[in-house]
Design a protein around this motif. Structure first.
Motif, mmCIF file in Angstrom:
data_model
loop_
_atom_site.group_PDB
_atom_site.id
_atom_site.type_symbol
_atom_site.label_atom_id
_atom_site.label_comp_id
_atom_site.label_asym_id
_atom_site.label_seq_id
_atom_site.Cartn_x
_atom_site.Cartn_y
_atom_site.Cartn_z
ATOM 1 N N PRO A 381 -8.496 -69.222 -35.702
ATOM 2 C CA PRO A 381 -8.042 -68.164 -34.796
ATOM 3 C C PRO A 381 -6.881 -67.399 -35.419
ATOM 4 O O PRO A 381 -6.350 -67.808 -36.453
ATOM 5 C CB PRO A 381 -7.569 -68.950 -33.562
ATOM 6 N N VAL A 382 -6.465 -66.296 -34.794
ATOM 7 C CA VAL A 382 -5.264 -65.583 -35.236
ATOM 8 C C VAL A 382 -4.091 -66.547 -35.100
ATOM 9 O O VAL A 382 -3.922 -67.216 -34.079
ATOM 10 C CB VAL A 382 -5.027 -64.321 -34.376
ATOM 11 N N MET A 383 -3.282 -66.651 -36.166
ATOM 12 C CA MET A 383 -2.158 -67.588 -36.140
ATOM 13 C C MET A 383 -0.975 -66.936 -35.429
ATOM 14 O O MET A 383 -0.604 -65.810 -35.746
ATOM 15 C CB MET A 383 -1.762 -67.946 -37.569
ATOM 16 N N MET A 439 -2.008 -58.240 -22.622
ATOM 17 C CA MET A 439 -1.781 -57.691 -23.948
ATOM 18 C C MET A 439 -2.722 -58.390 -24.913
ATOM 19 O O MET A 439 -2.909 -59.613 -24.829
ATOM 20 C CB MET A 439 -0.346 -57.932 -24.418
ATOM 21 N N VAL A 440 -3.304 -57.620 -25.813
ATOM 22 C CA VAL A 440 -4.136 -58.223 -26.852
ATOM 23 C C VAL A 440 -3.601 -57.784 -28.217
ATOM 24 O O VAL A 440 -3.065 -56.688 -28.371
ATOM 25 C CB VAL A 440 -5.634 -57.855 -26.702
ATOM 26 N N ASP A 441 -3.730 -58.696 -29.167
ATOM 27 C CA ASP A 441 -3.279 -58.439 -30.534
ATOM 28 C C ASP A 441 -4.498 -58.367 -31.439
ATOM 29 O O ASP A 441 -5.479 -59.103 -31.241
ATOM 30 C CB ASP A 441 -2.363 -59.573 -31.016
ATOM 31 N N HIS A 442 -4.423 -57.504 -32.446
ATOM 32 C CA HIS A 442 -5.512 -57.344 -33.411
ATOM 33 C C HIS A 442 -4.925 -57.389 -34.806
ATOM 34 O O HIS A 442 -4.101 -56.544 -35.165
ATOM 35 C CB HIS A 442 -6.231 -56.008 -33.171
ATOM 36 N N GLN A 443 -5.329 -58.387 -35.568
ATOM 37 C CA GLN A 443 -4.835 -58.507 -36.943
ATOM 38 C C GLN A 443 -5.680 -57.618 -37.847
ATOM 39 O O GLN A 443 -6.895 -57.769 -37.933
ATOM 40 C CB GLN A 443 -4.907 -59.960 -37.407
ATOM 41 N N ILE A 444 -5.008 -56.666 -38.539
ATOM 42 C CA ILE A 444 -5.748 -55.726 -39.387
ATOM 43 C C ILE A 444 -5.378 -55.868 -40.866
ATOM 44 O O ILE A 444 -5.842 -55.106 -41.698
ATOM 45 C CB ILE A 444 -5.520 -54.253 -38.930
ATOM 46 N N GLY A 445 -4.538 -56.863 -41.176
ATOM 47 C CA GLY A 445 -4.158 -57.117 -42.567
ATOM 48 C C GLY A 445 -3.316 -58.363 -42.583
ATOM 49 O O GLY A 445 -3.021 -58.930 -41.524
ATOM 50 N N ASP A 447 -0.225 -58.966 -42.950
ATOM 51 C CA ASP A 447 0.958 -58.853 -42.099
ATOM 52 C C ASP A 447 0.897 -57.599 -41.244
ATOM 53 O O ASP A 447 1.925 -56.998 -40.953
ATOM 54 C CB ASP A 447 2.224 -58.834 -42.962
ATOM 55 N N ALA A 448 -0.295 -57.194 -40.859
ATOM 56 C CA ALA A 448 -0.458 -55.945 -40.118
ATOM 57 C C ALA A 448 -1.209 -56.213 -38.816
ATOM 58 O O ALA A 448 -2.239 -56.905 -38.824
ATOM 59 C CB ALA A 448 -1.195 -54.918 -40.974
ATOM 60 N N PHE A 449 -0.679 -55.689 -37.743
ATOM 61 C CA PHE A 449 -1.245 -55.939 -36.417
ATOM 62 C C PHE A 449 -1.246 -54.664 -35.592
ATOM 63 O O PHE A 449 -0.366 -53.817 -35.756
ATOM 64 C CB PHE A 449 -0.420 -57.004 -35.667
ATOM 65 N N GLU A 450 -2.236 -54.551 -34.690
ATOM 66 C CA GLU A 450 -2.221 -53.525 -33.644
ATOM 67 C C GLU A 450 -2.147 -54.252 -32.312
ATOM 68 O O GLU A 450 -2.624 -55.383 -32.203
ATOM 69 C CB GLU A 450 -3.527 -52.737 -33.627
ATOM 70 N N HIS A 451 -1.615 -53.564 -31.317
ATOM 71 C CA HIS A 451 -1.453 -54.202 -30.007
ATOM 72 C C HIS A 451 -1.905 -53.239 -28.911
ATOM 73 O O HIS A 451 -1.660 -52.033 -29.009
ATOM 74 C CB HIS A 451 0.001 -54.592 -29.785
ATOM 75 N N PHE A 452 -2.518 -53.798 -27.900
ATOM 76 C CA PHE A 452 -3.050 -52.996 -26.805
ATOM 77 C C PHE A 452 -2.771 -53.698 -25.476
ATOM 78 O O PHE A 452 -2.730 -54.934 -25.419
ATOM 79 C CB PHE A 452 -4.574 -52.844 -26.928
ATOM 80 N N ILE A 471 -0.211 -49.802 -27.803
ATOM 81 C CA ILE A 471 1.253 -49.824 -27.789
ATOM 82 C C ILE A 471 1.677 -49.637 -29.247
ATOM 83 O O ILE A 471 1.548 -50.552 -30.058
ATOM 84 C CB ILE A 471 1.795 -51.161 -27.233
ATOM 85 N N PRO A 472 2.169 -48.434 -29.590
ATOM 86 C CA PRO A 472 2.339 -48.109 -31.010
ATOM 87 C C PRO A 472 3.629 -48.664 -31.612
ATOM 88 O O PRO A 472 4.480 -47.922 -32.117
ATOM 89 C CB PRO A 472 2.323 -46.576 -31.001
ATOM 90 N N THR A 473 3.770 -49.963 -31.562
ATOM 91 C CA THR A 473 4.908 -50.639 -32.178
ATOM 92 C C THR A 473 4.494 -52.086 -32.370
ATOM 93 O O THR A 473 3.523 -52.538 -31.780
ATOM 94 C CB THR A 473 6.160 -50.531 -31.272
ATOM 95 N N ARG A 474 5.239 -52.868 -33.186
ATOM 96 C CA ARG A 474 4.914 -54.290 -33.365
ATOM 97 C C ARG A 474 5.326 -55.081 -32.138
ATOM 98 O O ARG A 474 6.432 -54.888 -31.619
ATOM 99 C CB ARG A 474 5.637 -54.851 -34.603
ATOM 100 N N LEU A 475 4.474 -55.948 -31.664
ATOM 101 C CA LEU A 475 4.797 -56.837 -30.546
ATOM 102 C C LEU A 475 4.750 -58.280 -31.021
ATOM 103 O O LEU A 475 3.837 -58.673 -31.732
ATOM 104 C CB LEU A 475 3.795 -56.691 -29.391
ATOM 105 N N ARG A 476 5.737 -59.050 -30.589
ATOM 106 C CA ARG A 476 5.710 -60.491 -30.812
ATOM 107 C C ARG A 476 4.960 -61.146 -29.639
ATOM 108 O O ARG A 476 4.984 -60.613 -28.532
ATOM 109 C CB ARG A 476 7.147 -61.007 -30.862
#
Ligand code: V55
Ligand code: FE
Length: 498
Positions: A381-383, A439-445, A447-452, A471-476
């Protein structure tokens, strides 16, 4: 900021962000249901400074209060700010971490003795027009829901005696009364538990103390119509270990668990302790309810051990993720009979973050939702998050008021995608099961993520999200969230509620 240790708790999705910002008028794709009008508050741990100890982890992160707001014009706003705890202010003043290990004040800089060290990072609780950022090791901080300003540490107008209030509260759907508790209520490694009730008007009505069988990490509890249920699982604290600079918690696989049951609005002297299996742990309960015979059912996301490696491994428990088993589990007891062992039934999948409509709290209920792992995923899974593996399937269970609930719907994620905990938004339409906002996270690289933010029809998971907002910023990763309808926010702005 200093360098964060390159451990899984500080890299990838868990990489600290720490940016305060407010974004307005974000476009919503799809169809935003008019009922989803209001604020989704989220608690996000995010350390502002590199930890004093390299083996630190997610739970120590400074609390950030975040809000996704759905507007009448069909757009969304996003905001996030640090909770201005005494600890965060002391660390900002020095420009570095001044507090040491998770819940161990003996590892703090000596001149921090006596400074409130809670990080208010676990649940944004809304009740009686107040927004509180909670963490189980201390008292909450009150937040202005409109500005996200921190209003200070909160003690129910000076009435709360307990030094702690946990991040998990329960609200009776008929009375609107808030029930909460605090463990280690008078200090480190204490067995004292405070149990409190707050009226719908926000006034603290009662606070009673009792002793747990041992000092345990009592993360969540629940209420039914007539009973309060306090589970105690064997993740334990020892003062001497803390004084020696060790961890607050060790998990004890050989120690029994307990379920304390007392009349919900009665006296703590009437608490009965029912015995559960050895070594198990549960972070979150779905519900508790009474059947027609008066038997009490306690539905929980139970595991064979503590899910957090940083609580198992210092105790010498080295387990691979697949060696930890569990499932949505029902413990049944007769609260009017003599205390004895619980009757245990597995009624659902492994996982966590159980969700019910607020109106189902403590009542026989038909439906619940929870997060689990997609059984068809290939590869890891996404870590991220404290467990280092993010959930990637949302399921709906029906027949919760029967002996054999069933998974009736699911929304599995594509590889690289994962969920944070959803909140339930009630629908006014008869027969409609409401909405889930998450909120959902999407790993695209690497160290690269998108969030919605996703809005999902709670009665039709399989259709996928009906509305999404990037959400156009990094989310933890978030811990818990809370939904507040716009009408309740407007009432506070108008001064209707104190
Ligand atoms: C949890 C989270 C905490 C904590 C104890 O998710 C338990 C469980 C974010 O802080 O302090
Ligand atoms: Fe929790």
């Amino acid at each position: 900021m200093g360098d964060f240790p390159p451990t899984p708790y500080f890299i990838g999705l868990n990489a600290p962000v720490g940016t305060e910002l407010a974004l307005e008028g974000l476009p919503v794709e799809g169809t935003l249901p008019p009922e989803v009008r209001g604020a989704f508050f989220r608690a996000v741990p995010d350390p502002a400074f590199a930890p004093k100890f390299a083996d630190d982890h997610t739970l120590s992160g400074d609390g950030m209060i975040s809000r996704v707001r759905f507007n009448a014009d069909g757009t969304a706003d996003y905001a996030i700010r640090f909770v201005e705890t005494a600890r965060h202010q002391a660390e900002k003043a020095a420009g570095r971490a001044r507090f040491g290990r998770y819940r161990n004040p003996f590892t703090d800089d000596p001149d921090m003795a006596g400074v409130d060290r809670t990080v208010a990072n676990t649940t944004p609780v809304w009740h009686a027009g107040r927004l509180l950022m909670t963490k189980e090791d201390g008292r909450p901080y009150r937040i202005d829901p409109h500005t996200l300003d921190t209003l200070g540490s909160f003690d129910f107008d000076g009435l709360l005696k307990s030094e702690t209030m946990t991040a998990h509260v329960r609200i009776d759907p008929d009375s609107g009364d808030l029930y909460f508790y605090g463990y280690e209520a008078d200090g480190l490694a204490s067995t004292k538990v405070a149990y409190a009730r707050v009226g719908a008007d926000g006034a603290l009505k009662s606070e009673q103390w009792f002793d747990a069988p041992y000092c345990a990490m009592m993360h969540d509890f629940t209420i039914s119509r007539n009973w309060a249920l306090f589970p105690v699982y064997p993740t334990t604290a020892e003062l001497e270990r803390m004084k020696a600079g060790g961890e607050h918690w060790h998990h004890e696989q050989g120690l029994e668990s307990w379920l304390g049951v007392m009349p919900r609005d009665g006296d703590v002297k009437d608490i009965k302790w029912f015995q559960g299996p050895k070594g198990v742990y549960c972070y979150h309960m779905m519900n508790a309810w009474e059947d027609a015979e008066g038997l009490l059912h306690f539905d929980q996301c139970l595991s064979s051990s503590n899910a957090f490696a940083f609580i198992r491994e210092p105790a010498g428990l080295f387990l691979q993720p697949w060696e930890i088993t569990g499932g949505l589990t029902r413990w049944t007891v007769d609260p009017r009979g003599p205390a004895g062992p619980v009757t245990e039934t597995v009624i659902g999948p492994p996982g966590d973050f159980p969700i019910i409509p607020a109106k189902s709290q403590g009542r026989p209920y038909k439906t619940g939702w929870m997060l689990t792992m997609n059984p068809d995923r290939r590869g890891p899974p996404v870590m991220g998050g404290p467990v280092l593996g993010m959930f990637d399937m949302l399921v709906r269970l029906d027949g919760m008021d029967t002996a054999s609930p069933q998974i009736t719907q699911a929304l599995p994620m594509e590889p690289g995608w994962c969920y944070n905990e959803p909140v339930h938004v009630a629908s006014a339409t008869p027969g409609h099961d409401g909405w889930l906002v998450t909120m959902v996270d999407h790993q695209i690289g690497e160290d690269a993520f998108e969030h919605f933010a996703w809005v999902i029809d709670a009665g039709n998971l399989g259709a996928g999200p009906v509305a999404t907002v990037q959400i156009p910023t990094r989310l933890r990763p978030q811990v818990h969230g809370w939904w507040v309808p716009q009408a309740q926010l407007d009432a506070v702005r108008a001064g209707v509620t104190a």
